[in-house]
Scaffold this motif. Structure first.
Motif, PDB file in Angstrom:
ATOM      1  N   TYR A  76      -0.234 -11.653   2.546  1.00 56.66           N
ATOM      2  CA  TYR A  76      -1.144 -12.362   1.644  1.00 56.66           C
ATOM      3  C   TYR A  76      -0.461 -12.838   0.366  1.00 56.66           C
ATOM      4  CZ  TYR A  76      -4.389 -10.139   4.851  1.00 56.66           C
ATOM      5  OH  TYR A  76      -5.044  -9.727   5.990  1.00 56.66           O
ATOM      6  N   GLN A  77       0.844 -12.620   0.254  1.00 58.19           N
ATOM      7  CA  GLN A  77       1.652 -13.087  -0.875  1.00 58.19           C
ATOM      8  C   GLN A  77       1.041 -12.729  -2.234  1.00 58.19           C
ATOM      9  OE1 GLN A  77       1.181 -15.445   1.925  1.00 58.19           O
ATOM     10  NE2 GLN A  77       2.979 -14.262   2.564  1.00 58.19           N
ATOM     11  N   VAL A  78       0.486 -11.538  -2.328  1.00 57.61           N
ATOM     12  CA  VAL A  78      -0.048 -11.050  -3.603  1.00 57.61           C
ATOM     13  C   VAL A  78       1.124 -10.631  -4.483  1.00 57.61           C
ATOM     14  CG1 VAL A  78      -1.509  -9.296  -4.691  1.00 57.61           C
ATOM     15  CG2 VAL A  78      -2.166 -10.284  -2.481  1.00 57.61           C
ATOM     16  N   PRO A  79       1.119 -10.969  -5.772  1.00 63.31           N
ATOM     17  CA  PRO A  79       2.206 -10.527  -6.658  1.00 63.31           C
ATOM     18  C   PRO A  79       2.384  -9.015  -6.611  1.00 63.31           C
ATOM     19  CG  PRO A  79       0.839 -12.147  -7.774  1.00 63.31           C
ATOM     20  CD  PRO A  79       0.155 -11.835  -6.475  1.00 63.31           C
ATOM     21  N   MET A  80       3.630  -8.573  -6.742  1.00 66.82           N
ATOM     22  CA  MET A  80       3.969  -7.168  -6.511  1.00 66.82           C
ATOM     23  C   MET A  80       3.166  -6.213  -7.385  1.00 66.82           C
ATOM     24  SD  MET A  80       7.604  -5.165  -6.871  1.00 66.82           S
ATOM     25  CE  MET A  80       7.276  -4.742  -8.578  1.00 66.82           C
ATOM     26  N   VAL A  81       3.059  -6.500  -8.676  1.00 64.15           N
ATOM     27  CA  VAL A  81       2.367  -5.581  -9.580  1.00 64.15           C
ATOM     28  C   VAL A  81       0.885  -5.499  -9.248  1.00 64.15           C
ATOM     29  CG1 VAL A  81       1.759  -5.129 -11.984  1.00 64.15           C
ATOM     30  CG2 VAL A  81       4.056  -5.927 -11.414  1.00 64.15           C
ATOM     31  N   VAL A  82       0.269  -6.653  -8.994  1.00 61.60           N
ATOM     32  CA  VAL A  82      -1.146  -6.666  -8.620  1.00 61.60           C
ATOM     33  C   VAL A  82      -1.349  -5.925  -7.307  1.00 61.60           C
ATOM     34  CG1 VAL A  82      -3.108  -8.137  -8.031  1.00 61.60           C
ATOM     35  CG2 VAL A  82      -1.538  -8.825  -9.853  1.00 61.60           C
ATOM     36  N   ALA A  83      -0.465  -6.180  -6.349  1.00 60.36           N
ATOM     37  CA  ALA A  83      -0.559  -5.487  -5.061  1.00 60.36           C
ATOM     38  C   ALA A  83      -0.417  -3.979  -5.234  1.00 60.36           C
ATOM     39  CB  ALA A  83       0.518  -6.013  -4.114  1.00 60.36           C
ATOM     40  N   ALA A  84       0.468  -3.561  -6.132  1.00 65.09           N
ATOM     41  CA  ALA A  84       0.669  -2.133  -6.367  1.00 65.09           C
ATOM     42  C   ALA A  84      -0.605  -1.487  -6.897  1.00 65.09           C
ATOM     43  CB  ALA A  84       1.821  -1.918  -7.341  1.00 65.09           C
ATOM     44  N   LEU A  85      -1.292  -2.155  -7.823  1.00 66.70           N
ATOM     45  CA  LEU A  85      -2.549  -1.614  -8.353  1.00 66.70           C
ATOM     46  C   LEU A  85      -3.590  -1.476  -7.253  1.00 66.70           C
ATOM     47  CD1 LEU A  85      -2.777  -3.616 -11.707  1.00 66.70           C
ATOM     48  CD2 LEU A  85      -2.115  -1.225 -11.411  1.00 66.70           C
ATOM     49  N   VAL A  86      -3.664  -2.500  -6.391  1.00 65.78           N
ATOM     50  CA  VAL A  86      -4.645  -2.450  -5.296  1.00 65.78           C
ATOM     51  C   VAL A  86      -4.278  -1.357  -4.298  1.00 65.78           C
ATOM     52  CG1 VAL A  86      -5.645  -3.744  -3.370  1.00 65.78           C
ATOM     53  CG2 VAL A  86      -5.217  -4.880  -5.564  1.00 65.78           C
ATOM     54  N   ALA A  87      -2.995  -1.227  -3.967  1.00 61.73           N
ATOM     55  CA  ALA A  87      -2.560  -0.227  -2.989  1.00 61.73           C
ATOM     56  C   ALA A  87      -2.826   1.190  -3.495  1.00 61.73           C
ATOM     57  CB  ALA A  87      -1.070  -0.409  -2.684  1.00 61.73           C
ATOM     58  N   VAL A  88      -2.532   1.443  -4.764  1.00 61.67           N
ATOM     59  CA  VAL A  88      -2.811   2.763  -5.340  1.00 61.67           C
ATOM     60  C   VAL A  88      -4.321   3.015  -5.353  1.00 61.67           C
ATOM     61  CG1 VAL A  88      -2.694   4.147  -7.437  1.00 61.67           C
ATOM     62  CG2 VAL A  88      -0.704   2.829  -6.703  1.00 61.67           C
ATOM     63  N   GLY A  89      -5.088   1.992  -5.719  1.00 64.05           N
ATOM     64  CA  GLY A  89      -6.543   2.134  -5.688  1.00 64.05           C
ATOM     65  C   GLY A  89      -7.067   2.421  -4.296  1.00 64.05           C
ATOM     66  N   LEU A  90      -6.446   1.811  -3.276  1.00 65.36           N
ATOM     67  CA  LEU A  90      -6.855   2.058  -1.893  1.00 65.36           C
ATOM     68  C   LEU A  90      -6.598   3.508  -1.499  1.00 65.36           C
ATOM     69  CD1 LEU A  90      -7.883   0.913   0.798  1.00 65.36           C
ATOM     70  CD2 LEU A  90      -5.521   0.279   1.342  1.00 65.36           C
ATOM     71  N   ALA A  91      -5.435   4.051  -1.889  1.00 66.15           N
ATOM     72  CA  ALA A  91      -5.134   5.459  -1.601  1.00 66.15           C
ATOM     73  C   ALA A  91      -6.149   6.380  -2.270  1.00 66.15           C
ATOM     74  CB  ALA A  91      -3.717   5.786  -2.067  1.00 66.15           C
ATOM     75  N   MET A  92      -6.545   6.054  -3.495  1.00 64.34           N
ATOM     76  CA  MET A  92      -7.519   6.874  -4.219  1.00 64.34           C
ATOM     77  C   MET A  92      -8.898   6.762  -3.585  1.00 64.34           C
ATOM     78  SD  MET A  92      -6.191   6.106  -8.112  1.00 64.34           S
ATOM     79  CE  MET A  92      -7.175   7.361  -8.937  1.00 64.34           C
ATOM     80  N   LEU A  93      -9.251   5.569  -3.093  1.00 66.07           N
ATOM     81  CA  LEU A  93     -10.541   5.393  -2.430  1.00 66.07           C
ATOM     82  C   LEU A  93     -10.609   6.212  -1.149  1.00 66.07           C
ATOM     83  CD1 LEU A  93     -13.280   3.980  -2.163  1.00 66.07           C
ATOM     84  CD2 LEU A  93     -12.103   2.076  -1.037  1.00 66.07           C
ATOM     85  N   VAL A  94      -9.541   6.177  -0.361  1.00 63.21           N
ATOM     86  CA  VAL A  94      -9.504   6.988   0.865  1.00 63.21           C
ATOM     87  C   VAL A  94      -9.643   8.471   0.514  1.00 63.21           C
ATOM     88  CG1 VAL A  94      -8.048   7.718   2.800  1.00 63.21           C
ATOM     89  CG2 VAL A  94      -8.158   5.298   2.159  1.00 63.21           C
ATOM     90  N   ALA A  95      -8.956   8.901  -0.559  1.00 61.53           N
ATOM     91  CA  ALA A  95      -9.048  10.301  -0.977  1.00 61.53           C
ATOM     92  C   ALA A  95     -10.466  10.663  -1.380  1.00 61.53           C
ATOM     93  CB  ALA A  95      -8.083  10.557  -2.128  1.00 61.53           C
ATOM     94  N   LEU A  96     -11.148   9.748  -2.055  1.00 61.43           N
ATOM     95  CA  LEU A  96     -12.532  10.012  -2.453  1.00 61.43           C
ATOM     96  C   LEU A  96     -13.431  10.168  -1.236  1.00 61.43           C
ATOM     97  CD1 LEU A  96     -14.703  10.197  -4.674  1.00 61.43           C
ATOM     98  CD2 LEU A  96     -14.891   7.707  -4.567  1.00 61.43           C
ATOM     99  N   LEU A  97     -13.259   9.277  -0.261  1.00 61.26           N
ATOM    100  CA  LEU A  97     -14.115   9.314   0.928  1.00 61.26           C
ATOM    101  C   LEU A  97     -13.895  10.575   1.749  1.00 61.26           C
ATOM    102  CD1 LEU A  97     -13.889   5.563   2.049  1.00 61.26           C
ATOM    103  CD2 LEU A  97     -15.753   6.707   0.826  1.00 61.26           C
ATOM    104  N   VAL A  98     -12.642  10.989   1.900  1.00 64.86           N
ATOM    105  CA  VAL A  98     -12.380  12.194   2.698  1.00 64.86           C
ATOM    106  C   VAL A  98     -12.533  13.460   1.861  1.00 64.86           C
ATOM    107  CG1 VAL A  98     -10.813  10.931   4.208  1.00 64.86           C
ATOM    108  CG2 VAL A  98      -9.879  12.196   2.283  1.00 64.86           C
ATOM    109  N   GLY A  99     -12.367  13.344   0.538  1.00 65.12           N
ATOM    110  CA  GLY A  99     -12.452  14.522  -0.318  1.00 65.12           C
ATOM    111  C   GLY A  99     -13.861  15.040  -0.472  1.00 65.12           C
ATOM    112  N   VAL A 100     -14.861  14.160  -0.415  1.00 66.43           N
ATOM    113  CA  VAL A 100     -16.252  14.593  -0.581  1.00 66.43           C
ATOM    114  C   VAL A 100     -16.616  15.695   0.424  1.00 66.43           C
ATOM    115  CG1 VAL A 100     -18.660  13.851  -0.376  1.00 66.43           C
ATOM    116  CG2 VAL A 100     -17.041  12.491  -1.714  1.00 66.43           C
ATOM    117  N   PRO A 101     -16.304  15.520   1.728  1.00 72.49           N
ATOM    118  CA  PRO A 101     -16.580  16.643   2.642  1.00 72.49           C
ATOM    119  C   PRO A 101     -15.488  17.713   2.648  1.00 72.49           C
ATOM    120  CG  PRO A 101     -15.817  14.744   3.891  1.00 72.49           C
ATOM    121  CD  PRO A 101     -15.943  14.290   2.468  1.00 72.49           C
ATOM    122  N   LEU A 102     -14.207  17.313   2.532  1.00 74.40           N
ATOM    123  CA  LEU A 102     -13.120  18.275   2.717  1.00 74.40           C
ATOM    124  C   LEU A 102     -13.061  19.316   1.605  1.00 74.40           C
ATOM    125  CD1 LEU A 102     -10.031  16.303   4.085  1.00 74.40           C
ATOM    126  CD2 LEU A 102     -11.821  17.513   5.322  1.00 74.40           C
TER     127      LEU A 102
END
Length: 644
Positions: free
Chosen positions: A94-120
């Motif tokens: 998607y040719q997203v600039p590296m810094v912007v992509a990094a913010l989104v990727a880190v946010g995605l990891a945190m979102l996954v953690a939130l979704l699995v952390g609620v039950p775990l």
């Protein structure tokens, strides 16, 4: 009831003034080392250093989760892979600039953690470890079977970072590019540990029930740290994918999670600094094993190397449970262990003026606590059966009875530690039975414990600071930035000093709480409870272990708290002290309320005589004989201990 599945014991937190100067110096030295390392080390070693910085970021997050929140995770590589795959997809497809992509990727990891952390995160100990291990397996399988993620080949063609027309493609340049990221990641983690959230979660790791009774919502805070830890892992994945240029399902495999775990444990769970030290140590060990194992065992590959990591991890846990950082702190502690101090009390022994009065406290005589038909059954045994009473503002209410009468069980139900089988508990007009202890604390009520529940990993000052949790507001974000929370921290420090002086522990403020004698640990629990500024204070055998002088001082303190409008509920075996202190007394026997009245009425109640002394209703005792007999009976109860 501390969690026995917690990681190895950590050194005492909460430092002296000297430590406040040592930490800035440590960060300055660390920054200098990051600058000069690529200049002094060979390129092959600098390359190892690049991996150490990348993996060190993930290890910092795991150290927060394990050392601070006390949660063992074997799935840190899963969030590492989510960040790496997210970054690779964004910059290549998607040719997203590296810094912007990094913010989104880190946010995605945190979102996954939130979704699995609620039950775990409702799981504890090895159950959580196994669940997070399963998460890593799921991510690996999804990446392997998904054509969108490149299946077994993964995603490739991720370019090296470019800033200002410069391409960072050599080990030295990439090391310098990562250095400020790692420095800031370490600083943020250190600020979290040193702030309100860090104190609270450190307390949870020592005694969850005591932390909850001081207002700490343990589940919510653990979930927050779990999400932050995943963010660190996702950031490490972003740095990894730009250095390697490819990401495949191996990024989520179990050996990488073991490597992160080894970094945290080897460096020392007592400090986020240990994560960086452990990362360099493990990467150097990794290089050593790559060379050594094929020499010793020709043809041996990765699985045998993983065995080597397992041997090292086991040896560290057995022989160096505090890791490298723990050894360093132990050596420093031997050199500068603070001498026991002598506390200075705020007032003279004759001062009986009101204490800790506050605006808005209910007027004396106002009902604060109402217990209605409380019942607790354990299987077929009824420990408490139909107990009812009320406690009013500005009074000392005592709960007494023989061993096994159900006094501590009543305390546990009132404070939310146990849910009643029947009946209800009302606090300030709100029904609270069956709810968590932090709800009890939010209503300005707290308690101490028959079996001491001090926070052993911190100092005396650190214990009392946790008592200020509900009187402060800084969360993870403010704590990480530290500057907005600095004024609040100064206020906490001042309040803690005043509370310690009140109970005579000011001179012990910087001592590890575990080093105090038993009686002074009792006083510490009381000081910690008073730091909450409660309207209702439940004290479970507060005089046990105190000397005669300390008992008299505690009795004076309780009278002054009563004069300030606080309600005190007292479980105590020293009947003579109870009858001298209390305004009203409730007597339990075999889980049932057999008497309720003034101390004078209790002295002459036939049911009380029968329960304590085995005296028949028609047997007469003089007042003097009664007092002597009750006192001797209480002494026998104190010697035997309360099994309620």
């Amino acid at each position: 009831m501390a969690d026995t599945t917690n990681p190895p014991t950590r050194p005492a937190r909460g430092g002296t003034a000297g430590r406040r100067f040592a930490e800035p110096a440590g960060f300055a030295v660390f920054a200098l080392l990051l600058v000069v390392f690529p200049l002094l080390a060979p390129e092959t070693v600098v390359n190892v250093g690049v991996y150490a910085l990348i993996y060190g970021i993930a290890a910092i997050g795991l150290t927060l989760l394990m050392g601070l929140a006390g949660q063992v995770s074997l799935g840190q590589a899963a969030f590492f892979a989510v960040g790496a795959y997210g970054q690779a997809l964004l910059v290549t497809r998607y040719q997203v600039p590296m810094v912007v992509a990094a913010l989104v990727a880190v946010g995605l990891a945190m979102l996954v953690a939130l979704l699995v952390g609620v039950p775990l995160l409702r799981l504890r100990g090895h159950y959580l470890a196994l669940a997070t291990l399963g998460l890593g397996i799921i991510v690996t399988v999804v990446a392997t079977e998904s054509d969108y993620l490149g299946a077994t080949s993964g995603l490739y063609g991720i370019g090296k970072p470019e800033f200002g027309g410069r391409r960072y493609d050599s080990p030295a340049e990439y090391f310098w590019l990562l250095s400020p990221v790692v420095f800031l990641a370490l600083l943020v983690a250190r600020n979290i540990v040193a702030g309100r959230v860090g104190r609270a979660l450190g307390a949870v790791n020592d005694s969850e029930v005591a932390a909850e009774c001081l207002g700490v919502n343990t589940y919510r805070l653990r979930l927050q740290v779990f999400v932050v830890s995943a963010g660190y892992a996702g950031l490490a994945g972003v740095a990894f994918v730009h250095w390697i240029g490819v990401v495949n399902p191996n990024a989520a495999n179990f050996p990488l999670s073991v490597e992160f775990l080894l970094m945290s444990v080897l460096g020392g769970l007592g400090s986020v600094w240990g994560a960086i030290v452990g990362a360099f140590a493990v990467e150097l060990l990794d290089e050593g094993l790559r060379s050594l194992i094929p020499t010793l065992l020709p043809g041996a590959v990765g699985e045998v190397q993983l065995i080597g990591f397992g041997v090292v991890l086991t040896a560290v846990i057995l022989f160096v449970p505090g890791g490298i950082h723990g050894m360093w702190r132990s050596m420093l502690a031997r050199l500068r262990r603070p001498a026991p101090g002598i506390g200075r009390r705020v007032v003279s022994d004759e001062d009986d003026s009101p204490l800790l009065a506050r605006p808005g406290r209910p007027a004396p005589g106002t009902p604060l606590l109402e217990v209605r038909d409380l019942v607790r059954r354990f299987g077929g045994v009824t420990a408490v059966g139909g107990v009812s009473f009320e406690v009013r503002a500005g009074e000392i209410f005592a709960l007494i009875g023989p061993n096994g009468a159900g006094k501590t069980t009543c305390f546990n139900m009132i404070s939310g530690v146990l849910a009643p089988s029947e009946g209800s508990v009302w606090l300030r007009g709100e029904r609270i039975d069956g709810r968590k202890p932090h709800v009890f604390a939010r209503a300005r009520a707290t308690r101490t414990f028959q079996n001491l529940q001090i926070f052993r990993s911190t100092t005396v000052r650190g214990n009392v600071a946790v008592g200020r949790h509900l009187r402060s507001r800084a969360g993870l974000l403010r704590g990480a930035l530290v500057l907005p929370a600095r004024r609040e921290e100064r206020q906490i420090h001042q309040s803690v000093e005043e509370t310690l002086a009140l109970v005579g522990l000011a001179g012990d403020a910087d001592r590890p709480a575990a080093d105090l004698p038993f009686g002074r640990q009792r006083l510490l629990e009381i000081a910690r409870a008073l730091a909450l500024e409660p309207d209702l204070l439940l004290l479970d055998e507060p005089m046990a272990g105190l000397s005669g002088g300390e008992r008299r001082e505690l009795a004076r303190l309780l009278r002054r708290l009563r004069a300030g409008g606080m309600a005190v509920v007292l479980v105590e075996h020293d009947v003579e002290a109870v009858l001298a202190l209390a305004d009203r007394v409730a007597v339990l026997d075999d889980g049932r309320l057999i008497a309720l009245g003034t101390p004078e009425e209790i002295r002459h109640d036939p049911a009380v005589l029968a329960a304590y002394l085995g005296v028949d209703d028609d047997e007469a005792l003089t007042d003097e004989a009664l007092t002597d007999e009750v006192t001797r009976a209480a002494a026998r109860e104190l010697a035997n201990g309360d099994g309620a």
